[in-house]
Design an enzyme around this catalytic site. Structure first.
Site, PDB file in Angstrom:
ATOM      1  N   TYR A  20       2.836 -21.699  -7.220  1.00 32.85           N
ATOM      2  CA  TYR A  20       1.600 -21.908  -6.459  1.00 32.85           C
ATOM      3  C   TYR A  20       1.920 -22.237  -5.008  1.00 32.85           C
ATOM      4  O   TYR A  20       1.245 -21.769  -4.097  1.00 32.85           O
ATOM      5  CB  TYR A  20       0.757 -23.032  -7.085  1.00 32.85           C
ATOM      6  CG  TYR A  20      -0.612 -23.114  -6.451  1.00 32.85           C
ATOM      7  CD1 TYR A  20      -1.669 -22.339  -6.945  1.00 32.85           C
ATOM      8  CD2 TYR A  20      -0.834 -23.904  -5.329  1.00 32.85           C
ATOM      9  CE1 TYR A  20      -2.903 -22.365  -6.347  1.00 32.85           C
ATOM     10  CE2 TYR A  20      -2.079 -23.939  -4.711  1.00 32.85           C
ATOM     11  CZ  TYR A  20      -3.116 -23.179  -5.229  1.00 32.85           C
ATOM     12  OH  TYR A  20      -4.335 -23.193  -4.631  1.00 32.85           O
ATOM     13  N   PHE A  66     -13.426  -1.918  15.453  1.00 30.94           N
ATOM     14  CA  PHE A  66     -13.208  -1.530  14.069  1.00 30.94           C
ATOM     15  C   PHE A  66     -14.264  -2.274  13.256  1.00 30.94           C
ATOM     16  O   PHE A  66     -14.588  -3.421  13.548  1.00 30.94           O
ATOM     17  CB  PHE A  66     -11.795  -1.864  13.579  1.00 30.94           C
ATOM     18  CG  PHE A  66     -11.572  -1.337  12.193  1.00 30.94           C
ATOM     19  CD1 PHE A  66     -11.350   0.014  11.981  1.00 30.94           C
ATOM     20  CD2 PHE A  66     -11.659  -2.167  11.093  1.00 30.94           C
ATOM     21  CE1 PHE A  66     -11.203   0.519  10.700  1.00 30.94           C
ATOM     22  CE2 PHE A  66     -11.508  -1.670   9.806  1.00 30.94           C
ATOM     23  CZ  PHE A  66     -11.279  -0.321   9.608  1.00 30.94           C
ATOM     24  N   THR A  67     -14.806  -1.614  12.231  1.00 28.68           N
ATOM     25  CA  THR A  67     -15.975  -2.147  11.508  1.00 28.68           C
ATOM     26  C   THR A  67     -15.830  -3.608  11.093  1.00 28.68           C
ATOM     27  O   THR A  67     -16.647  -4.444  11.462  1.00 28.68           O
ATOM     28  CB  THR A  67     -16.245  -1.286  10.260  1.00 28.68           C
ATOM     29  OG1 THR A  67     -15.012  -1.131   9.560  1.00 28.68           O
ATOM     30  CG2 THR A  67     -16.777   0.080  10.635  1.00 28.68           C
ATOM     31  N   ASP A  69      -4.796  -6.309  17.185  1.00 32.36           N
ATOM     32  CA  ASP A  69      -4.999  -5.802  15.834  1.00 32.36           C
ATOM     33  C   ASP A  69      -3.778  -4.926  15.575  1.00 32.36           C
ATOM     34  O   ASP A  69      -3.698  -3.794  16.041  1.00 32.36           O
ATOM     35  CB  ASP A  69      -6.303  -5.000  15.719  1.00 32.36           C
ATOM     36  CG  ASP A  69      -6.531  -4.503  14.294  1.00 32.36           C
ATOM     37  OD1 ASP A  69      -5.550  -4.410  13.533  1.00 32.36           O
ATOM     38  OD2 ASP A  69      -7.688  -4.207  13.946  1.00 32.36           O
ATOM     39  N   LYS A 111      -1.994  -0.498   5.784  1.00 32.26           N
ATOM     40  CA  LYS A 111      -1.759   0.672   6.639  1.00 32.26           C
ATOM     41  C   LYS A 111      -0.254   0.757   6.933  1.00 32.26           C
ATOM     42  O   LYS A 111       0.494   1.186   6.073  1.00 32.26           O
ATOM     43  CB  LYS A 111      -2.577   0.579   7.926  1.00 32.26           C
ATOM     44  CG  LYS A 111      -3.989   0.020   7.757  1.00 32.26           C
ATOM     45  CD  LYS A 111      -4.941   0.912   6.979  1.00 32.26           C
ATOM     46  CE  LYS A 111      -6.227   0.202   6.603  1.00 32.26           C
ATOM     47  NZ  LYS A 111      -7.000  -0.383   7.671  1.00 32.26           N
ATOM     48  N   ARG A 171     -17.547  11.336   9.250  1.00 32.95           N
ATOM     49  CA  ARG A 171     -17.709  10.375  10.339  1.00 32.95           C
ATOM     50  C   ARG A 171     -18.688  11.023  11.318  1.00 32.95           C
ATOM     51  O   ARG A 171     -18.300  11.667  12.271  1.00 32.95           O
ATOM     52  CB  ARG A 171     -16.377  10.065  11.028  1.00 32.95           C
ATOM     53  CG  ARG A 171     -15.430   9.213  10.222  1.00 32.95           C
ATOM     54  CD  ARG A 171     -15.762   7.727  10.333  1.00 32.95           C
ATOM     55  NE  ARG A 171     -16.424   7.219   9.137  1.00 32.95           N
ATOM     56  CZ  ARG A 171     -16.265   6.006   8.645  1.00 32.95           C
ATOM     57  NH1 ARG A 171     -15.423   5.161   9.196  1.00 32.95           N
ATOM     58  NH2 ARG A 171     -16.942   5.594   7.603  1.00 32.95           N
ATOM     59  N   PHE A 205     -23.349   5.470   4.311  1.00 32.39           N
ATOM     60  CA  PHE A 205     -22.401   6.553   4.027  1.00 32.39           C
ATOM     61  C   PHE A 205     -21.670   6.371   2.704  1.00 32.39           C
ATOM     62  O   PHE A 205     -21.244   7.336   2.083  1.00 32.39           O
ATOM     63  CB  PHE A 205     -21.396   6.722   5.176  1.00 32.39           C
ATOM     64  CG  PHE A 205     -20.590   5.488   5.497  1.00 32.39           C
ATOM     65  CD1 PHE A 205     -21.077   4.536   6.370  1.00 32.39           C
ATOM     66  CD2 PHE A 205     -19.346   5.290   4.917  1.00 32.39           C
ATOM     67  CE1 PHE A 205     -20.340   3.400   6.665  1.00 32.39           C
ATOM     68  CE2 PHE A 205     -18.595   4.160   5.209  1.00 32.39           C
ATOM     69  CZ  PHE A 205     -19.100   3.214   6.083  1.00 32.39           C
TER      70      PHE A 205
HETATM   71  C1  LIG Z   1      -8.153  -1.313   7.854  1.00 36.43           C
HETATM   72  C2  LIG Z   1      -8.258  -1.957   9.155  1.00 36.43           C
HETATM   73  C3  LIG Z   1      -8.698  -3.286   9.284  1.00 36.43           C
HETATM   74  C4  LIG Z   1      -9.184  -4.102   8.102  1.00 36.43           C
HETATM   75  O1  LIG Z   1      -8.194  -4.318   7.180  1.00 36.43           O
HETATM   76  P1  LIG Z   1      -8.477  -4.387   5.596  1.00 36.43           P
HETATM   77  O2  LIG Z   1      -7.107  -4.571   5.025  1.00 36.43           O
HETATM   78  O3  LIG Z   1      -9.137  -3.122   5.178  1.00 36.43           O
HETATM   79  O4  LIG Z   1      -9.335  -5.585   5.352  1.00 36.43           O
HETATM   80  C5  LIG Z   1      -8.722  -3.822  10.565  1.00 36.43           C
HETATM   81  N1  LIG Z   1      -8.363  -3.119  11.640  1.00 36.43           N
HETATM   82  C6  LIG Z   1      -7.928  -1.856  11.560  1.00 36.43           C
HETATM   83  C7  LIG Z   1      -7.530  -1.121  12.792  1.00 36.43           C
HETATM   84  C8  LIG Z   1      -7.872  -1.225  10.324  1.00 36.43           C
HETATM   85  O5  LIG Z   1      -7.462   0.055  10.251  1.00 36.43           O
END
Ligand SMILES: *Cc1c(COP(=O)(O)O)cnc(C)c1O
Length: 461
Positions: free
Chosen positions: A75, A127-128, A218, A261, A385, A452
């Site tokens: 843990y 980014f969303t 990011d 990613k 998109r 979407f």
């Molecule tokens: C995918 C992504 C995120 C969010 O990450 P998650 O692991 O899906 O929560 C943030 N910024 C960028 C540029 C991304 O491609």
């Protein structure tokens, strides 16, 4: 040095295989009708080549799978946490690590630590999930990316760059005290996987530092960005990907990361910080939202796989083939005269559906149509998109009409072979040859949020 003419050939061989299901046209007609012409609603087992996303769809190496077996599921104080901390410190260069279950977990904690209601957060396109967490914390997001990013035909080598005049206009208007940080993405997903230059990151840093504005990276696709810096920016051709990554991070105060990613895992992320006080607070908050600060919502084995993934992700052979594969598909399509977004980005090819199907009005959902037709043609799954993703205007209730109608073909890392790439190119070309006969769609079910994902369509007669 890399020679441009030599093929990017996959720098791995295959030890275990996952069979793909080949389907007939009739089976795909049925599957697509059941999915309401929405590729998000298809079952994975009905898909032949899955180019929906590169998020968490990576193939792990034998070393990573071996890493799963040395998961220390304590843990507190898991050995794998310390391996991950060491890898982040070595390759990204930040002092402190807070693991999170994925990128948005890190975004949530960072936004809560740095943003006060009424603040402004400028960023190079949004980014969303990043923007959603900034807004949930009470900030207003302001896009400060260069205008070239919005032009799909423009060949600018660093379309992810910040427009410093836009940044300065914001800071002058609202005051530096209301701008806690600049949110910098490398590479910019929503602009088509376009990179930011080192020179631009340095200029942002130099602008922000005297004003007390932090710079937060990011870093989700920063390794792909490092490849473009090496290829395109003066003075970086002889630097290693690891050196370029480290230099870029050194110009920032911290980073949020989705390991799904760049880092070649199926789940995982982190928040990395230099500032001791912000780290203290983040380490406290992670306990509320993710888990104890030495696991942050991850199993020990997942942290181990990500620690190993960092080392593999910065390898020149890996990143050359990763981006080479995307380029290979893009060049094949361009040679055949297929309209795509330029220049070819790091993780995906974007088909220009408006140019592909010029006889369809935007209200007949050209990109949604094209994604569906590509599936029917070949079993390849892509993502819309365009107008469906853009949703509706809150005031008028009408659709938002985005400038771009795109279909994204996104390449999972180390998953598909060059033959799969060839089939992809051939399938798009076949579709292009019969494009005039393609009919549009009408929406027959529309969910209220992020439509979407779940909207359903019928083919127009
Ligand atoms: C995918 C992504 C995120 C969010 O990450 P998650 O692991 O899906 O929560 C943030 N910024 C960028 C540029 C991304 O491609």
């Amino acid at each position: 040095m890399t020679t441009k003419k030599r093929s990017w050939a996959e720098p791995y061989k295959i030890k275990m295989v996952e069979p793909l299901r080949m389907t007939t046209r009739e089976q795909r007609e049925r599957a697509l009708a059941e999915a309401g012409w929405n590729t998000f609603l298809l079952r994975s087992e009905d898909v032949y080549i899955d180019l929906l996303t590169d998020s968490g769809t990576n193939a792990m190496s034998d070393r990573q799978w071996a890493g799963l077996m040395v998961g220390d599921e304590a843990y507190a104080g898991s050995a794998n946490y310390y391996h991950l901390e060491a890898a982040v410190q070595k390759y990204y260069g930040y002092k402190h690590l807070v693991p999170t279950h994925q990128g948005r977990g890190a975004e949530n904690i960072l936004s809560k630590c740095l943003i006060k209601p009424g603040d402004y957060v400028p960023g190079n396109m949004y980014f969303t999930t990043t923007r959603a967490h900034q807004e949930l914390a009470g900030a207003t997001f302001v896009d400060i990316i260069i205008d070239e990013a919005h032009d799909p035909g423009c060949e600018h080598p660093f379309k992810g760059n910040v427009d410093l005049a836009k940044l300065d206009a914001l800071v002058t208007r609202v005051g530096a005290a209301k701008v806690p940080y600049v949110s910098l993405a490398a590479t910019v997903n929503m602009a088509g996987g376009q990179p930011i230059s080192m020179k631009n990151v340095r200029a942002v840093r130099e602008y922000c530092e005297p004003k007390g504005i932090k710079v937060i990276l990011d870093a989700t696709r920063a390794i792909e960005n490092a490849w473009f810096v090496k290829q395109r920016e003066k003075g970086y051709a002889d630097k290693s990907i690891a050196e370029i990554l480290h230099e870029m991070c050194s110009l920032t105060d911290g980073a949020t990361m989705s390991g799904k990613k760049d880092l070649l895992v199926n789940i995982g992320g982190f928040l990395a910080l230099n500032d001791d006080d912000v780290f203290e607070e983040a380490r406290n908050l992670v306990v509320l939202y993710e888990g104890l600060h030495t696991y942050g919502g991850l199993a020990g084995r997942d942290m181990e796989a990500m620690a190993i993934g960092i080392q593999e992700a910065v390898s020149e052979d890996h990143i050359r083939a990763r981006i080479g594969q995307v380029e290979y598909v893009g060049e094949g399509l361009m040679k055949a005269g297929i309209p795509i977004v330029h220049p070819i980005g790091g993780h995906a090819i974007f088909l220009d559906a408006a140019a592909f199907l010029p006889h369809l009005p935007q209200t007949a959902f050209p990109a949604q149509t094209l994604a569906g037709e590509l599936y029917l043609e070949s079993g390849i799954r892509a993502m819309e998109r365009g107008i469906v993703s853009a949703g509706r205007n809150k005031e008028t209730g009408d659709h938002n009409y985005p400038k771009l109608e795109l279909v994204r073909l996104t390449f999972p890392r180390r998953v598909y072979t060059q033959a799969h790439c060839d089939v992809t190119v051939e399938s798009v070309i076949e579709l292009f040859d019969r494009r005039h006969a393609i009919k549009g769609l009408k929406m027959n079910y529309e969910p209220k949020y992020l439509r979407f994902f779940q909207a359903r369509f019928d083919r127009l007669a």
